[in-house]
Design an enzyme around this catalytic site. Sequence first.
Site, mmCIF file in Angstrom:
data_model
loop_
_atom_site.group_PDB
_atom_site.id
_atom_site.type_symbol
_atom_site.label_atom_id
_atom_site.label_comp_id
_atom_site.label_asym_id
_atom_site.label_seq_id
_atom_site.Cartn_x
_atom_site.Cartn_y
_atom_site.Cartn_z
ATOM 1 N NE ARG A 51 -1.864 -2.105 2.719
ATOM 2 C CZ ARG A 51 -2.004 -3.348 2.308
ATOM 3 N NH1 ARG A 51 -3.014 -3.707 1.575
ATOM 4 N NH2 ARG A 51 -1.126 -4.289 2.640
ATOM 5 C CB THR A 52 3.438 2.592 2.232
ATOM 6 O OG1 THR A 52 2.688 2.201 3.372
ATOM 7 C CG2 THR A 52 4.052 3.956 2.479
ATOM 8 C CE LYS A 80 26.286 -2.951 -7.388
ATOM 9 N NZ LYS A 80 26.495 -1.973 -8.464
ATOM 10 N NE ARG A 101 7.317 0.896 4.655
ATOM 11 C CZ ARG A 101 6.101 0.366 4.684
ATOM 12 N NH1 ARG A 101 5.936 -0.906 4.369
ATOM 13 N NH2 ARG A 101 5.057 1.091 5.019
ATOM 14 C CG HIS A 129 3.812 4.081 8.549
ATOM 15 N ND1 HIS A 129 3.836 4.904 7.433
ATOM 16 C CD2 HIS A 129 3.419 2.863 8.099
ATOM 17 C CE1 HIS A 129 3.470 4.201 6.374
ATOM 18 N NE2 HIS A 129 3.215 2.961 6.741
HETATM 19 C C1 NCD Z 1 2.001 -0.932 8.101
HETATM 20 C C2 NCD Z 1 3.509 -0.756 8.220
HETATM 21 O O1 NCD Z 1 4.238 -0.922 7.241
HETATM 22 O O2 NCD Z 1 3.917 -0.390 9.316
HETATM 23 N N1 NCD Z 1 1.607 -1.146 6.777
HETATM 24 C C3 NCD Z 1 1.263 -0.070 6.017
HETATM 25 O O3 NCD Z 1 2.095 0.747 5.687
HETATM 26 N N2 NCD Z 1 -0.023 0.093 5.676
HETATM 27 C C4 NCD Z 1 1.445 -1.933 9.025
HETATM 28 C C5 NCD Z 1 2.042 -3.301 9.040
HETATM 29 O O4 NCD Z 1 2.937 -3.625 8.274
HETATM 30 O O5 NCD Z 1 1.563 -4.093 9.849
#
Ligand code: NCD
Length: 305
Positions: A51-52, A80, A101, A129
């Site tokens: 999703r993100t 690397k 991320r 997040h």
């Molecule tokens: C979350 C995350 O990556 O922290 N997912 C997301 O971005 N919607 C929640 C999760 O991974 O449980």
Amino acid sequence: MKHLMSPLDFSVEELDHILDLANDIENHPEKYAHACAGKKLATLFYEPSTRTRLSFEAAMLNLGGSVLGFSSADSSSAAKGESVSDTIRVISCYADICAMRHPKEGAPMVAASKSSIPVINAGDGGHQHPTQTLTDLLTIRSLKGRLNNLTIGLCGDLKFGRTVHSLIHALVRYPDIRFVLISPEELRIPDYIKENVLDKDHISYKEVERMEDALPNLDLLYMTRVQKERFFNEEDYVRMKDFYILDKKKMELAPSDMLVLHPLPRVNEISVEVDEDPRAVYFKQAQFGVYVRMALILTLLEIEC
Ligand code: NCD
């Protein structure tokens, strides 16, 4: 130049403005279809995501911009041995804004310190997040009509769940917020959040283990997955993973207007039979994530429509 590391990087007024913009985008998408023409978003994902990453990419494409990036550390020069600092200096030459991320807490912050483009924290380890929080706030405000005077149950892995950590930081700035922290003993919210956020701001909260006890009094139930990748051993994960399962029967205990949110991905913690319940809004929540990321990109790039 502004980065987004934590929801606190925006004031409540700035957040309200982003949410208003997201609502306008939802209602008038055509107005924004070319707002980012010629601009590029880089997605630097050192950890898995559906999703993100894809909602960031969809957001930039909806704005008429382009996207580039990588979706795992293995397919980047991190494999690397390149540092985040070096990578971001290079990406700054290729893109106008980036979402990162990383499994290490603070990595996006290191990147921001070396970057000449806005950096968005798209999740750093078990820490924060913030764009999931923007998504959650937009979902709550749009479907519940307010961000104040709410009793919110946060359930599951409150220790490692970064979505919960960011959401708490953001929500305590609104009046009359009460939390019910529902978790097994071993996955309780970290002390630093209790002390520095909840206690410091005199926020009303209680910690409970049984979901059934909390359900009748909630305006919102925010479910989370047990964060397998942050456990030190498989055995502990297996013991914890099915601790909570929200099913139809438990939903009968909840008020008729209680909303169920989940950042997703779901594993077993919400039974699929709950999906048909009108109170289950986690797939709508994923849709709100696109609008709010569009609003965020416009805000950080200082583009007015
Ligand atoms: C979350 C995350 O990556 O922290 N997912 C997301 O971005 N919607 C929640 C999760 O991974 O449980």
